[in-house]
Every structure is written in C-alpha cells, then in structure tokens.
Design a protein around this motif. Sequence first.
Motif, PDB file in Angstrom:
ATOM      1  N   ILE A  95     -54.483   9.170  -4.741  1.00 10.41           N
ATOM      2  CA  ILE A  95     -54.844   9.252  -6.162  1.00 10.41           C
ATOM      3  C   ILE A  95     -53.865  10.102  -6.972  1.00 10.41           C
ATOM      4  O   ILE A  95     -54.028  10.257  -8.172  1.00 10.41           O
ATOM      5  CB  ILE A  95     -56.278   9.812  -6.341  1.00 10.41           C
ATOM      6  N   THR A  96     -52.845  10.645  -6.296  1.00 10.04           N
ATOM      7  CA  THR A  96     -51.840  11.444  -6.991  1.00 10.04           C
ATOM      8  C   THR A  96     -50.739  10.540  -7.525  1.00 10.04           C
ATOM      9  O   THR A  96     -50.231   9.681  -6.798  1.00 10.04           O
ATOM     10  CB  THR A  96     -51.221  12.495  -6.052  1.00 10.04           C
ATOM     11  N   SER A  97     -50.369  10.716  -8.764  1.00 10.44           N
ATOM     12  CA  SER A  97     -49.340   9.877  -9.367  1.00 10.44           C
ATOM     13  C   SER A  97     -47.990  10.114  -8.700  1.00 10.44           C
ATOM     14  O   SER A  97     -47.710  11.195  -8.169  1.00 10.44           O
ATOM     15  CB  SER A  97     -49.234  10.145 -10.869  1.00 10.44           C
ATOM     16  N   ALA A  98     -47.147   9.085  -8.745  1.00 12.75           N
ATOM     17  CA  ALA A  98     -45.876   9.100  -8.023  1.00 12.75           C
ATOM     18  C   ALA A  98     -44.923  10.181  -8.519  1.00 12.75           C
ATOM     19  O   ALA A  98     -44.039  10.620  -7.780  1.00 12.75           O
ATOM     20  CB  ALA A  98     -45.210   7.732  -8.123  1.00 12.75           C
ATOM     21  N   ASN A  99     -45.076  10.593  -9.781  1.00  9.66           N
ATOM     22  CA  ASN A  99     -44.145  11.589 -10.332  1.00  9.66           C
ATOM     23  C   ASN A  99     -44.544  13.032 -10.015  1.00  9.66           C
ATOM     24  O   ASN A  99     -43.879  13.971 -10.425  1.00  9.66           O
ATOM     25  CB  ASN A  99     -44.032  11.413 -11.850  1.00  9.66           C
ATOM     26  N   LYS A 100     -45.631  13.215  -9.268  1.00  8.75           N
ATOM     27  CA  LYS A 100     -46.070  14.558  -8.883  1.00  8.75           C
ATOM     28  C   LYS A 100     -45.408  14.973  -7.565  1.00  8.75           C
ATOM     29  O   LYS A 100     -45.145  14.137  -6.703  1.00  8.75           O
ATOM     30  CB  LYS A 100     -47.595  14.600  -8.721  1.00  8.75           C
ATOM     31  N   PRO A 101     -45.140  16.269  -7.384  1.00 11.37           N
ATOM     32  CA  PRO A 101     -44.507  16.746  -6.136  1.00 11.37           C
ATOM     33  C   PRO A 101     -45.530  16.849  -5.009  1.00 11.37           C
ATOM     34  O   PRO A 101     -45.915  17.944  -4.587  1.00 11.37           O
ATOM     35  CB  PRO A 101     -43.959  18.115  -6.544  1.00 11.37           C
ATOM     36  N   ILE A 102     -45.958  15.701  -4.495  1.00  5.30           N
ATOM     37  CA  ILE A 102     -47.084  15.667  -3.565  1.00  5.30           C
ATOM     38  C   ILE A 102     -46.789  16.425  -2.272  1.00  5.30           C
ATOM     39  O   ILE A 102     -47.648  17.150  -1.764  1.00  5.30           O
ATOM     40  CB  ILE A 102     -47.504  14.205  -3.274  1.00  5.30           C
ATOM     41  N   LEU A 103     -45.586  16.273  -1.720  1.00  2.00           N
ATOM     42  CA  LEU A 103     -45.277  16.990  -0.475  1.00  2.00           C
ATOM     43  C   LEU A 103     -45.325  18.494  -0.694  1.00  2.00           C
ATOM     44  O   LEU A 103     -45.878  19.237   0.129  1.00  2.00           O
ATOM     45  CB  LEU A 103     -43.906  16.576   0.058  1.00  2.00           C
ATOM     46  N   SER A 104     -44.775  18.953  -1.797  1.00  2.00           N
ATOM     47  CA  SER A 104     -44.825  20.367  -2.129  1.00  2.00           C
ATOM     48  C   SER A 104     -46.269  20.844  -2.236  1.00  2.00           C
ATOM     49  O   SER A 104     -46.640  21.898  -1.700  1.00  2.00           O
ATOM     50  CB  SER A 104     -44.088  20.630  -3.440  1.00  2.00           C
ATOM     51  N   ASN A 105     -47.096  20.065  -2.913  1.00  5.02           N
ATOM     52  CA  ASN A 105     -48.499  20.449  -3.082  1.00  5.02           C
ATOM     53  C   ASN A 105     -49.236  20.516  -1.746  1.00  5.02           C
ATOM     54  O   ASN A 105     -50.067  21.410  -1.521  1.00  5.02           O
ATOM     55  CB  ASN A 105     -49.198  19.459  -4.016  1.00  5.02           C
TER      56      ASN A 105
END
Length: 247
Positions: A95-105
């Motif tokens: 549900i996280t948008s592609a432009n978010k730093p998901i790995l960092s989060n």
Amino acid sequence: MANPEANDSMKDKDSAAKLTFWQRYQIPVMLTTVGGAIDTIGFIGLLGFFTNHVTGNLVMAGGGLVKGGDGLWVKLGALPVFLITVIITKRMINITSANKPILSNLLFAEVVFLLAFLASAVYFGPFEQAGTLEVAFTGFLGLTAFAIRNTAGKSVMGKMKPTLLMTGNTTQLGIDLSDYVFDRNNCNMDSLRHSFTLVASFTIGAFVGAVLYIYIGLWAIAPFILPVLYAAIKMRDKQALKEATGT
C-alpha cells in the motif's frame, strides 16, 4: 535500430563495474554482519532461541519435545509471530506508493524493534529459564525485527542477496565456486565475490557477537543496531539505493 533496453542494460553494467567494492557491498556487509552477531547473542542470551529465523526454533522445539526441557512453547510461538509480522510488513509494502523510500522505512522499523529488543533484554536479563514470559517477549521483539528484514529481502531489496538466511547463501557460494573453477570469467567471479562476502560477513558477525557477549552480556546487542540505522539513512539516497540493490 538501437534497442533502448539493451542500451540501459549496458549502462547499468558499466556503472556497476566502476563502483568500488565498498560502494557495492557496504550495506549488504553491514546488514549481514548484524544478522550473524545478533542471532548469536540472542541464541546465547535467550537460552537457545533464534531471533534470525524460524527453522532453528522449530528444530529446537522438536528436540525439546523428545528430550524434554523448558521453552518449547516459546520456540513454537516463533512461527505465528514471524508469519504475522511478514503479513503486516508485506501489506505495508503493497500500500506504499512507489515514490516512497520503502526499504529505508522498513530498516527504520527494524531499528525500532531492535532497540525494544535491547531494552527488554537488558531489563529482564540475564535469563535463567528458557520458558518464561520474559524470554518470549524479548525473543519475539528480536524475531519481529528480523522478520521485517526477511520480508524486505524477498520484496524490495532487488539484487541484494538475503542478508539473514545463510543456508541459501552458502549453497550459492558453493555453486559460484564451482562455476568459477570450471569457467573463469568476470561474471562468475563477480557472483563468487558477492556470495563469499555475505557468508564471511555473517561468520565474522557471529564470532564478534559471541566475544562481545562474553564481556558485556546482552548489552552486546547495542553496537549492532548502529549499522542498521546507518543503512536506513543511506537507503533514502536514490543513488546509494541503486548501488546496493541494483534497482
């Protein structure tokens, strides 16, 4: 007519070739070293509980069922805790948008649980019985931290090989070694270098973690949280993310 995808692939290979060893491997090395260290510290301090993976806990539970001993329910409880964490983490990724730093989060989330793991270990430890609620609570915090990373490794870490599961990496090391011995080309050498680096990093982490535990007990967890924090910050940089994951 030129093929744009082929050109992009060649550019990526050229860029990878120009990277130094540390640019390419610093994040995998740090994360793998942390995995080896904390799993070892946890196993010793939590009287046979693996924070890194479920397999060891199930084997220990099976052995405990035959030979007896405390902590059977704690080791069996690792499976649902791990699965629930994976389910929630994967849903958050989806549900996280592609432009978010998901790995960092996700790495920041791991840091939070590792800090909680450290606090619980220091507060309740040293542990003397394997089947207590304190051992379960502490162990599950560490397990949750690494379940988050395992999920990240299967979904958003790109070409970065698993940084926690060494059975697969050791198997890959053997395959890479065989490939290179019988076909000595740059591609096989690169793959061998990668798998060897991860296995060596995990091994070093395990030994360093054990030595630190001898001197400072469960406080030995503390210094290994810092590399994960560094990686979480580093992975917010798009260029560093590309260098580490190939994406």
